[in-house]
Design a protein around this motif. Sequence first.
Motif, PDB file in Angstrom:
ATOM      1  N   ASP A 185       0.846  -1.193   0.000  1.00  0.00           N
ATOM      2  CA  ASP A 185       0.000   0.000   0.000  1.00  0.00           C
ATOM      3  C   ASP A 185       0.884   1.247   0.000  1.00  0.00           C
ATOM      4  OD1 ASP A 185      -1.950   1.881   0.287  1.00  0.00           O
ATOM      5  OD2 ASP A 185      -2.372   1.441   2.398  1.00  0.00           O
ATOM      6  N   ASN A 245       2.414   4.665  -2.913  1.00  0.00           N
ATOM      7  CA  ASN A 245       2.210   5.317  -4.220  1.00  0.00           C
ATOM      8  C   ASN A 245       3.447   6.127  -4.598  1.00  0.00           C
ATOM      9  OD1 ASN A 245       1.715   8.269  -3.305  1.00  0.00           O
ATOM     10  ND2 ASN A 245       0.389   7.028  -1.989  1.00  0.00           N
ATOM     11  N   TRP A 281       4.152   9.511  -2.842  1.00  0.00           N
ATOM     12  CA  TRP A 281       4.676   9.407  -1.474  1.00  0.00           C
ATOM     13  C   TRP A 281       6.166   9.054  -1.528  1.00  0.00           C
ATOM     14  CZ3 TRP A 281       7.374   6.600   1.993  1.00  0.00           C
ATOM     15  CH2 TRP A 281       7.244   6.918   3.348  1.00  0.00           C
ATOM     16  N   ARG A 326       9.010  11.648  -0.222  1.00  0.00           N
ATOM     17  CA  ARG A 326       9.650  11.322   1.067  1.00  0.00           C
ATOM     18  C   ARG A 326      11.085  10.826   0.926  1.00  0.00           C
ATOM     19  NH1 ARG A 326       6.268  11.468   5.920  1.00  0.00           N
ATOM     20  NH2 ARG A 326       4.285  12.193   5.121  1.00  0.00           N
ATOM     21  N   CYS A 334      25.672   0.647   5.678  1.00  0.00           N
ATOM     22  CA  CYS A 334      25.720   1.693   4.643  1.00  0.00           C
ATOM     23  C   CYS A 334      27.019   2.494   4.657  1.00  0.00           C
ATOM     24  CB  CYS A 334      24.535   2.631   4.792  1.00  0.00           C
ATOM     25  SG  CYS A 334      22.977   1.798   4.461  1.00  0.00           S
ATOM     26  N   ARG A 390       6.139  -1.943   3.599  1.00  0.00           N
ATOM     27  CA  ARG A 390       6.279  -0.724   2.794  1.00  0.00           C
ATOM     28  C   ARG A 390       7.299   0.264   3.362  1.00  0.00           C
ATOM     29  NH1 ARG A 390       0.825   2.936   3.699  1.00  0.00           N
ATOM     30  NH2 ARG A 390       1.098   3.273   5.930  1.00  0.00           N
ATOM     31  N   ILE A 409      12.772   1.484  -0.346  1.00  0.00           N
ATOM     32  CA  ILE A 409      14.037   2.206  -0.230  1.00  0.00           C
ATOM     33  C   ILE A 409      15.203   1.516  -0.943  1.00  0.00           C
ATOM     34  CG2 ILE A 409      15.780   3.006   1.425  1.00  0.00           C
ATOM     35  CD1 ILE A 409      13.534   3.204   3.500  1.00  0.00           C
ATOM     36  N   GLN A 446      13.643  -1.550  10.355  1.00  0.00           N
ATOM     37  CA  GLN A 446      14.125  -0.256  10.853  1.00  0.00           C
ATOM     38  C   GLN A 446      13.018   0.599  11.438  1.00  0.00           C
ATOM     39  OE1 GLN A 446      15.790   2.611   8.165  1.00  0.00           O
ATOM     40  NE2 GLN A 446      14.160   2.467   6.682  1.00  0.00           N
ATOM     41  N   GLN A 506      12.014   6.743  11.414  1.00  0.00           N
ATOM     42  CA  GLN A 506      12.170   8.129  11.877  1.00  0.00           C
ATOM     43  C   GLN A 506      13.404   8.310  12.745  1.00  0.00           C
ATOM     44  OE1 GLN A 506       8.903  10.143  13.581  1.00  0.00           O
ATOM     45  NE2 GLN A 506       7.622   9.958  11.758  1.00  0.00           N
ATOM     46  N   VAL A 520      16.120   6.461  12.674  1.00  0.00           N
ATOM     47  CA  VAL A 520      17.292   6.355  11.799  1.00  0.00           C
ATOM     48  C   VAL A 520      17.456   7.652  11.001  1.00  0.00           C
ATOM     49  CG1 VAL A 520      18.347   5.078   9.885  1.00  0.00           C
ATOM     50  CG2 VAL A 520      17.049   3.843  11.628  1.00  0.00           C
ATOM     51  N   ILE A 558      18.079  13.528   3.539  1.00  0.00           N
ATOM     52  CA  ILE A 558      19.312  13.415   4.343  1.00  0.00           C
ATOM     53  C   ILE A 558      20.467  14.049   3.558  1.00  0.00           C
ATOM     54  CG2 ILE A 558      20.960  11.820   5.429  1.00  0.00           C
ATOM     55  CD1 ILE A 558      18.621   9.790   5.717  1.00  0.00           C
TER      56      ILE A 558
HETATM   57  O1  UT7 Z   1      20.914   3.929   4.840  1.00  0.00           O
HETATM   58  C1  UT7 Z   1      20.664   4.099   6.195  1.00  0.00           C
HETATM   59  C2  UT7 Z   1      19.449   3.383   6.544  1.00  0.00           C
HETATM   60  N1  UT7 Z   1      18.183   3.966   6.356  1.00  0.00           N
HETATM   61  C3  UT7 Z   1      17.852   5.277   6.289  1.00  0.00           C
HETATM   62  O2  UT7 Z   1      18.627   6.181   6.276  1.00  0.00           O
HETATM   63  C4  UT7 Z   1      16.378   5.551   6.238  1.00  0.00           C
HETATM   64  C5  UT7 Z   1      16.011   6.665   7.143  1.00  0.00           C
HETATM   65  N2  UT7 Z   1      14.581   6.868   7.197  1.00  0.00           N
HETATM   66  C6  UT7 Z   1      13.858   7.352   6.145  1.00  0.00           C
HETATM   67  O3  UT7 Z   1      14.389   7.588   5.078  1.00  0.00           O
HETATM   68  C7  UT7 Z   1      12.403   7.644   6.377  1.00  0.00           C
HETATM   69  O4  UT7 Z   1      12.121   7.556   7.751  1.00  0.00           O
HETATM   70  C8  UT7 Z   1      11.445   6.705   5.593  1.00  0.00           C
HETATM   71  C9  UT7 Z   1      11.547   6.999   4.121  1.00  0.00           C
HETATM   72  C10 UT7 Z   1      11.744   5.268   5.908  1.00  0.00           C
HETATM   73  C11 UT7 Z   1       9.998   7.007   6.027  1.00  0.00           C
HETATM   74  O5  UT7 Z   1       9.709   8.363   5.819  1.00  0.00           O
HETATM   75  P1  UT7 Z   1       9.062   9.253   6.999  1.00  0.00           P
HETATM   76  O6  UT7 Z   1       8.859  10.585   6.427  1.00  0.00           O
HETATM   77  O7  UT7 Z   1       9.950   9.133   8.196  1.00  0.00           O
HETATM   78  O8  UT7 Z   1       7.684   8.542   7.193  1.00  0.00           O
HETATM   79  P2  UT7 Z   1       7.076   7.934   8.559  1.00  0.00           P
HETATM   80  O9  UT7 Z   1       7.692   6.641   8.878  1.00  0.00           O
HETATM   81  O10 UT7 Z   1       7.069   9.015   9.597  1.00  0.00           O
HETATM   82  O11 UT7 Z   1       5.578   7.691   8.106  1.00  0.00           O
HETATM   83  C12 UT7 Z   1       4.709   8.785   7.749  1.00  0.00           C
HETATM   84  C13 UT7 Z   1       3.387   8.197   7.265  1.00  0.00           C
HETATM   85  C14 UT7 Z   1       2.823   7.118   8.171  1.00  0.00           C
HETATM   86  O12 UT7 Z   1       1.417   7.229   8.131  1.00  0.00           O
HETATM   87  P3  UT7 Z   1       0.611   7.979   9.293  1.00  0.00           P
HETATM   88  O13 UT7 Z   1       0.960   7.238  10.553  1.00  0.00           O
HETATM   89  O14 UT7 Z   1       1.119   9.388   9.276  1.00  0.00           O
HETATM   90  O15 UT7 Z   1      -0.801   7.828   8.848  1.00  0.00           O
HETATM   91  C15 UT7 Z   1       3.260   5.834   7.540  1.00  0.00           C
HETATM   92  O16 UT7 Z   1       2.411   4.764   7.849  1.00  0.00           O
HETATM   93  O17 UT7 Z   1       3.606   7.551   5.998  1.00  0.00           O
HETATM   94  C16 UT7 Z   1       3.168   6.189   6.078  1.00  0.00           C
HETATM   95  N3  UT7 Z   1       4.043   5.381   5.235  1.00  0.00           N
HETATM   96  C17 UT7 Z   1       3.832   5.210   3.923  1.00  0.00           C
HETATM   97  N4  UT7 Z   1       2.862   5.641   3.094  1.00  0.00           N
HETATM   98  C18 UT7 Z   1       2.939   5.286   1.808  1.00  0.00           C
HETATM   99  C19 UT7 Z   1       5.192   4.743   5.579  1.00  0.00           C
HETATM  100  N5  UT7 Z   1       5.718   4.127   4.507  1.00  0.00           N
HETATM  101  C20 UT7 Z   1       4.909   4.398   3.466  1.00  0.00           C
HETATM  102  C21 UT7 Z   1       4.923   4.056   2.113  1.00  0.00           C
HETATM  103  N6  UT7 Z   1       3.928   4.526   1.312  1.00  0.00           N
HETATM  104  N7  UT7 Z   1       5.896   3.307   1.566  1.00  0.00           N
END
Ligand code: UT7
Length: 333
Positions: free
Chosen positions: A30, A32, A35, A39, A116, A155, A160, A219, A222, A224, A262
């Motif tokens: 789920d 798109n 998003w 993000r 990484c 998701r 990623i 992971q 947030q 991370v 980042i």
């Molecule tokens: O390489 C080193 C390792 N990793 C990283 O550096 C990753 C670091 N983290 C990130 O890049 C980001 O935290 C993510 C891209 C993983 C997530 O982005 P975010 O802006 O931190 O989103 P979030 O986890 O705060 O989620 C925001 C909303 C949530 O919904 P509600 O609770 O606001 O209704 C999530 O359920 O987005 C939702 N969501 C998604 N929606 C659509 C989370 N993943 C997805 C998705 N598609 N794939």
Amino acid sequence: MGKIKAAITGIEGYVPDYILTNKELETMVDTNDEWIVSRTGIKERRILKGKDKGTSVIGAKAVEGLLKKTNIDAKEIDLIICATATPDMIFPSTACIIADKVGATNAFAYDLMAACSGFLYALSTGSKFIETGAYKRVVVVGADKMSSIINYEDRATCIIFGDGGGAVMLEPCTNGLGVQDSILKSDGSGSEFLHMKAGGSAKPASYATIDSKEHFVWQDGQTVFKAAVTSMADVSEEIMKNNNLCSNDIAWLVPHQANQRIIDATARRMGVGNEKVMVNIEKYGNTTSGTIPLCLWEWEDQLKKGDNLILAAFGGGFTWGSIYLKWAYDSNK
Ligand code: UT7
């Protein structure tokens, strides 16, 4: 004669052919395209398909290309270090498998795991073998088949990561070019926020670990994200200060490609404009140890002898760091 430094004298990358687009991911979880792009900056990523194909396939392709480009015989390689979080097997090392595949029969070879930040750790380690005068040709590989440890029902992670990698040749130079400085850091208390829980010695594979999906990356995005933004920016600023570099002195920032936001935060802190930042996250996503060599490979023809590059990364561990190097050749592509 100047002090011996380790210069990158060649770079080659490899990505598998299969392209996993955001559109296809929309049919799997789920999510798109809007998003994912807003993000993370990612539009597509590569996936290594085929039975029994591991990270060594990516690493060997990169090293074969590197040897061809640099006109160096595989038997002249002294050492291969492979940074990877997704080795073909726990042992033998993927570096040994790559050495065998490319015919590097005179090299010793080992893997290095810093998630990484793996390529930076390996580049710094490989440089020391050159700087001491012990070895003349060190190949540093950064490669990962992240699709082998990703849950395509989650998701938060499957959007990623991608597969790919690259390899650099390190040789001695005494003209002041090459690797100038590195700062490497780690904080193991971060392990609870980014890990693959099972399959190691603490929690060997069992029916229970498979049922609970513990052989996949997990992971807390947030946490991370926040740690990555602060740490990558801090360490990049620190290496600039230590080497009396201002933003105008920097030709290129080569950041780990985890999330466009980042990367932007790191560039902002360094005072470096977007035109000086290597970004290919939209095409490959986060290839873990592969991101930095893939950037260098794609930008090789724009790099000039003497250019100041800052490499920076953050990843699981937590691990993070930055390397300051002076590019050692003009591309003759
Ligand atoms: O390489 C080193 C390792 N990793 C990283 O550096 C990753 C670091 N983290 C990130 O890049 C980001 O935290 C993510 C891209 C993983 C997530 O982005 P975010 O802006 O931190 O989103 P979030 O986890 O705060 O989620 C925001 C909303 C949530 O919904 P509600 O609770 O606001 O209704 C999530 O359920 O987005 C939702 N969501 C998604 N929606 C659509 C989370 N993943 C997805 C998705 N598609 N794939």
